[in-house]
Scaffold this active site. Structure first.
Site, mmCIF file in Angstrom:
data_model
loop_
_atom_site.group_PDB
_atom_site.id
_atom_site.type_symbol
_atom_site.label_atom_id
_atom_site.label_comp_id
_atom_site.label_asym_id
_atom_site.label_seq_id
_atom_site.Cartn_x
_atom_site.Cartn_y
_atom_site.Cartn_z
ATOM 1 N N LEU A 135 12.319 -1.887 22.368
ATOM 2 C CA LEU A 135 13.509 -2.394 23.058
ATOM 3 C C LEU A 135 14.260 -3.436 22.234
ATOM 4 C CD1 LEU A 135 14.022 -3.279 26.728
ATOM 5 C CD2 LEU A 135 14.273 -5.143 25.080
ATOM 6 N N ASP B 268 19.237 -9.227 22.826
ATOM 7 C CA ASP B 268 20.318 -10.056 22.259
ATOM 8 C C ASP B 268 20.451 -10.008 20.729
ATOM 9 O OD1 ASP B 268 19.643 -10.849 24.792
ATOM 10 O OD2 ASP B 268 19.253 -12.929 24.266
ATOM 11 N N GLN C 82 16.726 -9.370 19.187
ATOM 12 C CA GLN C 82 15.493 -9.474 19.953
ATOM 13 C C GLN C 82 14.856 -8.093 20.004
ATOM 14 O OE1 GLN C 82 14.196 -12.393 22.367
ATOM 15 N NE2 GLN C 82 14.725 -12.925 20.270
ATOM 16 N N ARG D 119 16.638 -22.476 26.667
ATOM 17 C CA ARG D 119 16.534 -21.582 25.500
ATOM 18 C C ARG D 119 17.887 -21.221 24.890
ATOM 19 N NH1 ARG D 119 14.459 -18.679 29.915
ATOM 20 N NH2 ARG D 119 15.998 -17.307 30.857
#
Ligand code: FRU
Length: 491
Positions: free
Chosen positions: A44, A47, A63, A167
């Site tokens: 997967l 971002d 990511q 974050r």
């Protein structure tokens, strides 16, 4: 297949050759692999991260959860480009190494200083009771492409008054001084979202300046992926607030992204703006990030996907891709997004059609394709007219102008395999013109539609059958004229 915690929190280093072979085989059979978008080799993608121009090339990470189409232990995957369109696969960029990042290295950004690329990211950890701990961390990439992390976080935890949903650091240099600023997405103890501001002179030692005040105190429960930059002398604060309720035509996706345009007062820690502009009017768009090109353009890339959403490629063991890069500019105090000019290099052979339709539908015989760029200038007398893309026996992706209701509409009800239908299959936004220009990018499983030079953008994944490649034009109870150019895409 049920993904247990054990399966989700595995390090890439644990992947066996047999597992990788199996994943690659499944991905290889997928009929929905993209031809000109950045997508994961398997697993997967979410971002975009660390987007920066360094040593003559755009560095970009994303990511990545390697083992399958779910969120779990996040890594950074690395790609690189000289021109924003041909991306070289650099493989794994960063993996979790230390205890404070034992449950993934989350989103962050890159900034160049002293010929080094500083990569800031969030170290994510879960304790025995699955409570989250977040720290902001730093890694440095040298000119040989070696990335080395600092062993100790630069900001070990969130300040008092905020939860561990802390974050996605973005760092930039103040234009009038040597000072660096960092903005971090946060959640207040009362479960409202905001951004926190830090300051540094050397990128290593950071001082908490305070919360970034805005005129939107109650605006979602968490602000993810904040970004501050300038476009044409105006300050822009981009972020992805979670938990906005639908409002008119806006905020119909599970989470949404947008920006304030205004003035950032660094002394008062205040971003002044009274309007939040949703950035994309389509379906699958989240967590965008920008960087400045060497010629001054501010370039945005977004995740063409959404959190908490499953996609038809999950069965093929991969999910999601990034958008094409978009250049940002401002008109009438609104952000416009237009495909970067470099995209033109991908144009292959051209097919054209010009004409009018009167309450009829026509198929553009020579246009059938699954990967292309299309420009369409159309004007509608009064009523509904538009295009049908990726049409097949029962499939079509509709984009039309409805002058009576003054809306432009993207309808993926019949686009193919269903996606997030609980959130609706139609998106629209107000458009008062009866003449519009469209620039449409179609890849195997996506459409990106730029309206009026980027005044509106509709981004959507679509999952039609391979043979659904038709392009049709239609006018419903009205007369409409079309001027169409379509380029095959060199991939
Ligand atoms: C946004 C996000 C970020 C986080 C990352 C984790 O999609 O939730 O806030 O850093 O994804 O993968």
């Amino acid at each position: 297949m049920e993904w247990t915690r054990e399966m989700r929190y595995r390090h890439y280093g644990e992947m066996t050759d047999a597992e990788e072979k199996d994943l690659l085989e499944k991905v290889n059979y997928s009929i929905w692999r993209q031809q000109f978008h950045i997508q994961p080799p398997y697993g997967l993608l979410n971002d975009p991260n660390g987007f920066a121009y360094y040593q003559g090339k755009y560095q970009l990470f994303y990511q990545w959860f390697p083992f399958g189409p779910v969120h779990g232990m996040k890594h950074w995957y690395h790609v690189e480009s000289e021109d924003l369109i041909y991306w070289k696969d650099k493989g794994l960029g960063m993996a979790p190494e230390y205890d404070h990042e034992s449950h993934g290295i989350f989103s962050g950004t890159g900034i160049v200083k002293d010929e080094l690329l500083y990569l800031f990211y969030t170290a994510n950890k879960r304790d025995e009771d699955w409570n989250r701990e977040s720290a902001q961390s730093l890694a440095i990439m040298d000119r040989n492409g070696r990335i080395k992390k600092k062993e100790i976080p630069i900001i070990p935890k969130q300040p008092e008054g905020y939860t561990a949903n802390f974050r996605d650091p973005k760092v930039w240099q103040d234009k009038d001084s040597d000072t660096f600023y960092m903005i971090v997405g946060a959640e207040r103890m009362n479960h409202t979202g905001c951004a926190l501001l830090y300051k540094s002179e050397d990128l290593l030692n950071w001082h908490f300046e305070g919360e970034l005040k805005t005129d939107f105190e109650q605006f979602g429960y968490m602000w993810e992926c904040p970004d501050i930059f300038q476009v044409e002398g105006k300050d822009v604060l981009l972020f992805s607030p979670q938990g906005l309720e639908p409002d008119g035509d806006s905020y119909h996706n599970v989470h949404n992204s947008g920006c304030f345009i205004g003035y950032f007062d660094k002394e008062k820690h205040y971003f002044q703006s009274n309007f939040f502009q949703e950035l994309d009017a389509g379906f699958d768009f989240y967590a965008p990030q920008t960087t400045q090109a060497p010629d001054g353009r501010q370039i945005l890339i977004g995740w063409m996907g959404l959190p908490d959403t499953s996609y038809p490629t999950d069965k093929d063991m991969w999910a999601n891709c990034l958008t094409i890069p978009r250049e940002l500019y401002i008109e009438n105090n609104k952000i416009y997004q237009s495909p970067v000019k470099e995209m033109i290099a991908k144009r292959g052979s051209l097919t054209e059609w010009r004409g009018s339709l009167n309450s009829e539908e026509t198929i553009l015989e020579d246009f059938s394709d699954a990967v292309y760029e299309l420009i369409c200038d159309m004007s509608v007398e009064e009523g509904i007219a538009g295009l049908k893309l990726r049409t097949g026996k029962e499939e079509e992706t509709l984009f039309y102008l409805d002058t009576k209701r003054q809306k432009i509409v993207l309808d993926r009800t019949k686009s193919g395999a269903p996606i997030a239908v609980d959130y609706g299959t139609v998106r629209q936004t107000t458009c008062t013109d009866n003449k519009i220009s469209l620039r449409i990018f179609v890849d195997t499983s996506s459409v990106e539609i730029f309206v009026n030079d980027g005044e509106f953008v509709f981004t959507a994944r679509i999952f039609p059958k391979e043979e659904s490649k038709g392009i049709k034009l239609f006018a419903e109870d009205t007369t409409a004229s079309f001027d169409i150019k379509k380029w095959e895409y060199i991939t």
